[in-house]
Design an enzyme around this catalytic site. Structure first.
Site, PDB file in Angstrom:
ATOM      1  N   ASP A   1       0.851  -1.188   0.000  1.00 22.54           N
ATOM      2  CA  ASP A   1       0.000   0.000   0.000  1.00 22.54           C
ATOM      3  C   ASP A   1       0.892   1.244   0.000  1.00 22.54           C
ATOM      4  OD1 ASP A   1      -2.263   1.585   0.049  1.00 22.54           O
ATOM      5  OD2 ASP A   1      -3.229   0.454   1.647  1.00 22.54           O
TER       6      ASP A   1
ATOM      7  N   GLU B   1     -10.486   7.017   4.193  1.00 24.49           N
ATOM      8  CA  GLU B   1      -9.451   6.443   5.048  1.00 24.49           C
ATOM      9  C   GLU B   1      -9.458   7.092   6.443  1.00 24.49           C
ATOM     10  OE1 GLU B   1      -5.780   5.329   3.121  1.00 24.49           O
ATOM     11  OE2 GLU B   1      -6.638   5.729   1.158  1.00 24.49           O
TER      12      GLU B   1
END
Length: 844
Positions: free
Chosen positions: A326, A523
């Site tokens: 990521d 997020e």
């Protein structure tokens, strides 16, 4: 100057006591990190052995120089690399991050996207002396449609899709998404998210289909097959299909207190049975890539967990695609940085996502392969996996444009019809007293609330921009707001529909539909301290009550990516609908709320809660032993008689619960902050308890002014003798995740009287680091702004970090100094990814 202010932390921010998360969250002093691969499932391979393909992989590996092999392990962001760079650096992939559009334009057209993709592909396919031309993978987060591209079909977010209980629909959505992604010649999407969220405070809850691992497992298979095609068929990874990514391995939905990138403190069996469920079916469907999680399991970062990435995922479960990291997540491993992390590669991450650190990462990785820190066998394994996926996708055999759909499929009527159906199926009816629903379209309908005619709000995060904020109407072409959908049907039936966000009217309506909910986020920006909706604000509740007090029936339509505590709003409404984040096709709401002109029901409510609904603002409704307000699977239909009584309105919230990432709101510091005025050269300051206020020697003055409402902003006046206004935290503020994620410290302000030589500097102070006092000059930038206009001014957190700030422990996340006279007004200080004006980082 030092403006350290001694603030007593005790009692300022009480601890929030919460139930343990479902799946038996473990105490931190008894965390077991031992992995037993034998207890994990073996997964039957989706694809038959292919000796010819394996031979091609070996042949390519034999011809590739080590420099090219290392390049395959690196993924750069399009904001930090050009097609020409691929002539020197033969990278394996590029990514278009959430705020990375072609040429830096987040609102670039589909044609501009396709042109950029074609240039990257062409550069990678150009042979160079001594190098093997290896095709490039172009990755993007197409997570609820091709959501980076203006005009694309945007589906309801995943938490809404969970409410449909319809795997066949999920497969269709995958097919449509792949079709639109391939139209821009992009070949890889970072979807589906197969997290199993267990705490609604998590900012990525809406990316998860459900709290139920069984439903997530069914959807994982369906979405992978929709995106990639069915494994073993001629259409697999061809034509209008793309490479899928199951993410984030492993346990991202189970972190302690729902903290994004946090620690999942559960047993190995819970990790396997709850959080691993979607990977079993995704691998069974032939998913080609899996993304490692930022998060940890019992204190061990997933990017460095060899036992889970290699021993379990690759060896035991038989995953033969490749693992991608990521966004700079490898840099969080102990001993690693964004541009140097052999530990992640040796643990089993095959491709590292290094958006702007790729050059340094390439150089360090190459050196570590040559020195043996990264064994050649491990390098060949990683590169071989990447090559296998590229060969399966046919990238070596034809240009990515071959077989791709035309751009006309993007946002096509057929695609939008599927998205509208998804909206209809996802709506959950929580309350319907007195049969106010369905609504007669012949009546006069008032549509109120700030979400009524707001496509960005109904779409949520990951919509054109990363956070879904700052998106102009022009970038949402073809989308239909909830109001527009209602008005179209009401007017067609002969009724009238009036839009009034504040609920005011001249002609009394027969019924009011109030559309409200969460503002867009993505997020960690969506992480909450509790599950209260808009904690501290009663604006929407007051609107509902005001309409009810006038005798008008009220239907509330709640826009949110997750269940939140809204008992008071439910009680005040005659009907209450959970609409989730429905995406671009807002008319799907009207399809269910309104009757047909002949009086019959158009579409009944179909949706059932994909997450349990909290009874209080501090309850984790998914937790074992908890009694939720509405259980998992709840959802009324028009045939049901709603006999439920009033809901309890006690939130159980302790005092001083703020909103994470918001430091000053409507001119007032958040409960975890104190606003402090300090004079030049003084080690103490005056804590503002009322306005007007002054620093001890009067060098800085503060007064209340009006911005959007009465006294919702503060005017700061520096007399010219030096001084500071700062927000001091009760506890150190940790902003490493936000810094890594390209967030900014954004100030909503009006520069009333600011000269370029005013000596204004904005920055932060660190906790426990006497030398960590960082200020960046802002006077010239502010002086260039119109003096009579409110605007947002952003300072990238990376600028502060690069100037020496320790972002893991800030004592003051905002400080503004002046050496000369200046006056400016401020209403809000918060973290965001968008601002009208962004300060350029000082040159190093």
């Amino acid at each position: 100057m030092s403006f350290a202010v001694r603030i007593r932390a005790a009692g300022l921010l009480p601890a929030l006591v919460l139930s343990s998360v479902a799946g038996a969250a473990l105490a931190t002093d008894h965390l077991d990190t031992t992995v037993h691969p034998a207890i994990w499932p073996k997964v039957a391979p989706a694809l038959k052995p292919d000796p010819a393909l394996d031979a091609r992989v070996r042949e390519l590996l034999a011809r590739m120089p080590v420099e090219d092999k290392v390049g395959q392990l690196i993924q750069a962001d399009i904001s930090a690399i050009s097609p020409d760079d691929l002539k020197t650096y033969h990278l394996g992939s590029v990514i278009a991050g959430g705020n990375s559009g072609p040429g830096g334009n987040d609102f670039a057209s589909a044609a501009q996207w396709r042109d950029l993709v074609d240039r990257f592909h062409a550069a990678a396919r150009t042979a160079a002396p001594g190098h093997v031309a290896v095709p490039l993978l172009f990755g993007i987060d197409a997570v609820h449609g091709h959501n980076n591209v203006p005009g694309a079909t945007l589906f309801p977010q995943n938490s809404a899709l969970g409410a449909t209980r319809d795997p066949a629909l999920i497969r269709e959505i995958g097919e449509v998404t792949a079709d639109e992604v391939r139209a821009t010649h992009i070949d890889w999407t970072f979807a589906p998210t197969v997290a199993v969220p267990q705490d609604d405070r998590w900012g990525r809850t809406y990316e998860g289909y459900s709290q139920d691992p069984k439903l997530v497992a069914r959807y994982a298979r369906a979405m992978v097959e929709g995106l990639q095609g069915k494994a073993g068929t001629p259409g697999f990874l061809r034509g209008d299909h793309v490479i899928a990514t199951a993410k984030h391995f492993l346990g991202d939905g189970g972190t302690f207190e729902g903290r994004d990138q946090g620690d999942t403190r559960v047993s190995e069996t819970t990790l396997r049975d709850v959080h691993g469920a979607g990977y079993v079916t995704a691998i069974g469907a032939g998913v080609q890539t899996i993304m490692a999680s930022f998060s940890s399991w019992n204190g061990v970062k997933m990017h460095g967990n060899h036992a889970l990435l290699t021993d379990v995922l690759k060896h035991r479960m038989g995953f033969d695609g490749f693992v991608v990291g990521d966004w700079q997540a490898h840099g969080q491993l102990k001993g690693c940085s964004n541009d140097d992390c052999p530990k992640a590669i040796n643990a089993g991450v095959d491709m590292l996502m290094a958006p702007d650190s790729w050059k340094g990462l390439y150089a360090h990785t190459l050196a570590e392969v040559k020195s043996g820190v990264i064994p050649m066998a491990r390098l060949d394994d990683a590169v071989g996996r990447i090559l296998r996926v590229k060969l399966r996708a046919g990238l070596f055999d034809h240009d990515p444009a071959v077989g791709a759909p035309d751009l006309s499929v993007i946002g096509s009527p057929a695609h939008r019809a599927i998205a509208r159906r998804a909206v209809r199926e996802s709506l959950v009816l929580l309350k319907n007293r007195g049969g106010v629903l369905p609504i007669d379209p012949h009546r006069h309908v008032l549509v109120a609330g700030d979400g009524a005619d707001n496509v960005s709000k109904q779409c949520g995060g990951w919509t054109v921009t990363w956070q879904g904020t700052g998106v102009p109407a022009s970038a949402m072409a073809g989308a239909t707001s909830i109001y527009a959908g209602i008005a179209s049907q009401v007017k067609a039936a002969g009724g009238t529909a009036t839009l009034s966000p504040d609920g005011s009217f001249t002609t009394r309506p027969d019924v009011a539909i109030v559309v409200f909910g969460e503002d867009p986020y993505a997020e960690f920006q969506g992480d909450l301290m509790n599950v209260a909706f808009h904690n501290g604000s009663t604006h929407d509740l007051e609107l509902i009550r005001r309409l009810k007090a006038q005798g008008i029936p009220v239907v509330s339509v709640f826009l949110a990516g997750r269940p939140l505590w809204v008992n008071r709003e439910i009680n005040a409404s005659d009907a209450f609908v959970m609409a989730w984040l429905p995406g671009s096709e807002g008319e799907g709401v009207a399809d269910v709320l309104l009757r047909r002109p002949d009086g019959k029901v158009q579409y009944d409510f179909h949706g059932k809660l994909s997450y349990a609904w909290p009874r209080t603002a501090v309850q984790i409704a998914q937790a074992a032993g908890q009694v939720p307000q509405y259980p998992y699977g709840f959802g009324l239909t028009y045939a049901d008689r709603d006999r439920a009584g009033p809901l309890p309105e006690a939130s159980d919230l302790p005092p001083n619960q703020g909103v994470e990432g918001v430091y000053l709101q409507r001119g007032k510091p958040s409960p975890s902050m104190q606003l402090v005025l300090a004079d030049a050269g003084r080690a103490d300051g005056a804590v503002v308890t009322a306005v007007p206020a002054r620093s001890p020697a009067g060098d800085v003055a503060l007064m209340a002014i009006d911005h959007r409402a009465q006294e919702d902003a503060r005017r700061v006046t520096f007399t010219g003798r030096g001084g500071e206004v700062a927000l001091h935290a009760a506890h150190p503020v940790e902003l490493r995740r936000q810094t890594n994620g390209d967030m900014m410290l954004v100030v909503e302000l009006r520069p009333d009287h600011v000269a370029a030589d005013a000596g204004l500097a904005l920055g932060v102070d660190c906790a426990g680091h006497a030398a960590c006092r960082v200020r960046l000059p802002v006077a010239k930038a502010l002086a260039a702004l119109p003096a009579d206009r409110w605007t947002t001014f952003g300072v990238p957190l990376k600028c502060l970090r690069d100037a020496g700030a320790s972002m893991d422990a800030l004592a003051a996340p905002f400080a503004l100094d002046a050496t000369g006279p200046a006056q400016l007004s401020v209403s809000r200080v918060a973290l965001d990814d968008h601002a009208d004006t962004v300060l350029a980082c000082p040159s190093k």
